[in-house]
Write an enzyme that holds these catalytic residues in place. Structure first.
Site, PDB file in Angstrom:
ATOM      1  N   GLY A 264      -9.736  22.834 -10.165  1.00 45.57           N
ATOM      2  CA  GLY A 264     -10.145  21.461  -9.913  1.00 45.57           C
ATOM      3  C   GLY A 264     -11.412  21.397  -9.090  1.00 45.57           C
ATOM      4  O   GLY A 264     -12.310  22.245  -9.209  1.00 45.57           O
ATOM      5  N   SER A 265     -11.479  20.417  -8.213  1.00 43.01           N
ATOM      6  CA  SER A 265     -12.722  20.156  -7.489  1.00 43.01           C
ATOM      7  C   SER A 265     -13.090  21.214  -6.476  1.00 43.01           C
ATOM      8  O   SER A 265     -14.217  21.205  -5.960  1.00 43.01           O
ATOM      9  CB  SER A 265     -12.653  18.788  -6.809  1.00 43.01           C
ATOM     10  OG  SER A 265     -12.650  17.752  -7.767  1.00 43.01           O
ATOM     11  N   THR A 266     -12.173  22.149  -6.141  1.00 37.93           N
ATOM     12  CA  THR A 266     -12.591  23.244  -5.259  1.00 37.93           C
ATOM     13  C   THR A 266     -13.678  24.081  -5.941  1.00 37.93           C
ATOM     14  O   THR A 266     -14.477  24.728  -5.261  1.00 37.93           O
ATOM     15  CB  THR A 266     -11.408  24.145  -4.870  1.00 37.93           C
ATOM     16  OG1 THR A 266     -10.825  24.726  -6.043  1.00 37.93           O
ATOM     17  CG2 THR A 266     -10.354  23.358  -4.110  1.00 37.93           C
ATOM     18  N   PHE A 267     -13.721  24.052  -7.287  1.00 37.22           N
ATOM     19  CA  PHE A 267     -14.748  24.805  -8.007  1.00 37.22           C
ATOM     20  C   PHE A 267     -16.132  24.177  -7.841  1.00 37.22           C
ATOM     21  O   PHE A 267     -17.145  24.814  -8.152  1.00 37.22           O
ATOM     22  CB  PHE A 267     -14.388  24.899  -9.494  1.00 37.22           C
ATOM     23  CG  PHE A 267     -15.277  25.824 -10.280  1.00 37.22           C
ATOM     24  CD1 PHE A 267     -15.095  27.195 -10.232  1.00 37.22           C
ATOM     25  CD2 PHE A 267     -16.319  25.322 -11.057  1.00 37.22           C
ATOM     26  CE1 PHE A 267     -15.920  28.053 -10.943  1.00 37.22           C
ATOM     27  CE2 PHE A 267     -17.148  26.178 -11.773  1.00 37.22           C
ATOM     28  CZ  PHE A 267     -16.948  27.547 -11.722  1.00 37.22           C
ATOM     29  N   LYS A 268     -16.190  22.947  -7.344  1.00 36.77           N
ATOM     30  CA  LYS A 268     -17.496  22.320  -7.106  1.00 36.77           C
ATOM     31  C   LYS A 268     -18.319  23.102  -6.087  1.00 36.77           C
ATOM     32  O   LYS A 268     -19.538  22.925  -6.001  1.00 36.77           O
ATOM     33  CB  LYS A 268     -17.316  20.870  -6.658  1.00 36.77           C
ATOM     34  CG  LYS A 268     -16.825  19.958  -7.787  1.00 36.77           C
ATOM     35  CD  LYS A 268     -16.473  18.570  -7.286  1.00 36.77           C
ATOM     36  CE  LYS A 268     -15.888  17.736  -8.421  1.00 36.77           C
ATOM     37  NZ  LYS A 268     -15.319  16.461  -7.953  1.00 36.77           N
TER      38      LYS A 268
END
Length: 503
Positions: A264-268
């Site tokens: 999810g957004s941790t990959f941002k």
């Protein structure tokens, strides 16, 4: 606390042949349902247990028999804990179960009974993980005699860990790869569905020479207390060295190392690194509309929030999906995104000396798959260990392979520690991750001063995984609560509890 003991021979006979007669009263509270379920389990009434379960699987009884028969269990002891209500229609009850395995020793672990209201009635929300944490399908259980090194793995301070804790599978797997004098023991093995065989616990081994791991008992204790009985993991790493200092994992087996989930957004963090390497900075202009269409893929922000024209830092802090999906497609591109992912450990074999799943970045083109990858969805998968190493790399500016043993011991065992290398944009990423905590999606999580991080709510078929990765001083970590809901509401507060436990 009431301890319920039962001989398994009686359990299986009762479960297979007897429908226990109980009062006809409808259970009105989760406490009553949990009490009746544990009482039925203690008496071996699988029929009664099934009646207390919402939509039990057809092989409900068979799954219980598979564990007891496969391990030749002779007795079971249950130790329930009080019910904790997690919402108006949900509750959970932690418990500890001890099984005597074929006269070879006791196997103890904690699990959790989930409860919920179904059609107005409280019922057990049973999954295979109720039987064993992290179990996803029908497990195949076996007991096998093995020859393993006669060593005792201890903490970095030389002291032993408590037996039967969440570290047990990791220490057992690491022990298997050590060299030196050997002895005979019995190993509990699990195959979860069609997955690989996992070594769960070694029984009957005598203590041998002590070998120090990198694990820190103080950090480990704080992580275990934060996780509690819920299905979750906390992995903590020392950024300056790559040493793994804690693994609190109730995912089952080596779930924090071999389990892979959409980040999810941790990959941002990785997507931002690709953009920073391409010339952007934290203050660069960026658009954050509520909805955008890029590469023929419609992307929404959570609750359709919008910032309009803003900066990359603020879009990151607010976790704007529309910003990062569009920039991944229109600025970074597949090659630069893949290069950034590889710099942060994607595709590298992690944890030298111990099985850990490499998480290769998917081969994607310039279409919708790239837009999804930019926000950690679609084909992107990562383990909790890998995401902890991502946070550690930002904290230090250098990616180091996480490890549980000293480099010398790894080399003596025939292993190799991958070379450390700098990661792109670390200084800018530190300011962006700090903004997440000071005014972004994690601002209300109660994180201690000096914490930086990134929330993630990763969608998959049927639910969402809650993530938070971050660092504070020379400690980096990942938190994952599978099927846990919101990263800001669930994973970030768990991270706060972990860090407060270190005070």
């Amino acid at each position: 606390m009431t301890v319920l003991a039962v001989l398994v021979a009686a359990v299986l006979a009762a479960g297979a042949a007897t429908a226990w007669l109980w009062p006809g009263k409808d259970e009105g509270t989760p406490e009553e349902v949990a009490r009746d379920y544990f009482a039925a389990w203690s008496r071996g009434s699988l029929t009664r247990m099934g009646k207390l379960v919402a939509d039990p699987p057809p092989d409900f009884a068979d799954q219980h028999h598979a564990l007891s028969d496969g391990l030749r269990v002779s007795s079971v002891v249950l130790a329930p804990r009080p019910v904790v209500r997690s919402g108006p229609d949900t509750a959970r009850a932690g418990f500890t179960v001890t099984r005597a395995v074929a006269g070879r020793g006791d196997w103890t672990f904690g699990s959790e009974l989930r409860l919920g209201k179904v059609a107005g009635r409280w019922r057990v929300l049973w999954t295979p993980s109720t039987l064993y944490p992290g179990l996803k399908g029908r497990g195949s259980w076996s007991l096998r005699e093995v020859t393993v090194p006669t060593v005792t793995l201890v903490a970095r301070d030389g002291k032993r860990f408590p037996q039967d804790g969440p570290l047990e599978p990791y220490l057992s797997a690491l022990n298997e790869r050590m060299e030196g004098e050997t002895g005979s023991g019995w190993v509990i093995e699990l195959r979860d569905g069609a997955g690989p065989v996992q070594r769960v616990k070694v029984l009957g081994m005598k203590a041998g020479r002590a070998i120090r791991t990198t694990l820190d008992r103080r950090v480990q204790d704080a992580a275990e207390k934060a996780v509690g009985e819920r299905e979750a993991s906390v992995v903590a790493i020392r950024p300056s060295t790559g040493e793994i200092v804690a693994v609190a994992d109730t995912l089952g087996g080596l779930g924090a190392f071999v389990g892979t989930y959409p980040p999810g957004s941790t990959f941002k963090v990785v997507t931002s690194a690709a953009l920073l390497a391409d010339g952007m900075n934290a203050g660069s202009a960026a658009d954050c509309p509520a909805v955008t269409v890029t590469a023929q893929r419609t992307i929404h922000n959570d609750q359709n929030h919008a910032l309009g024209t803003t900066t990359l830092r603020e879009a990151f802090a607010a976790s704007c999906n529309t910003t990062f999906a569009r920039l991944a497609v229109e600025k970074a591109g597949a090659k630069k995104l893949a290069a950034a992912a590889e710099a942060f450990g994607f595709g590298t074999r992690l944890a030298p000396g111990l099985s850990a799943a490499p998480c290769p970045f998917p081969a994607i083109g310039s279409g919708a798959a790239l837009a999804e990858a930019g926000i950690g969805q679609g084909q992107v998968l990562a383990s909790p260990l890998l995401m902890a190493s991502v946070a550690a790399a930002v904290a230090d500016g250098t990616w180091r392979a996480p490890r549980l043993l000293s480099p010398k011991l790894i080399r003596e065992g025939g292993g190799r520690v991958p070379d450390a290398h700098e990661v792109p944009g670390a200084a800018e990423l530190r300011t962006m991750m700090r903004a997440v905590v000071t005014g972004g999606t994690a601002a209300r999580a109660g994180l201690p001063d000096g914490t930086s991080g990134k929330t993630g709510t990763a969608e998959y078929d049927g639910g969402t995984h809650a993530w938070f990765i971050g660092f504070r001083g020379d400690l980096a970590f990942s938190v994952l609560v599978p099927d846990g809901g919101s990263g800001p509401e669930i994973a970030a507060p768990l991270a706060a509890a972990f860090l407060r436990g270190l005070a």
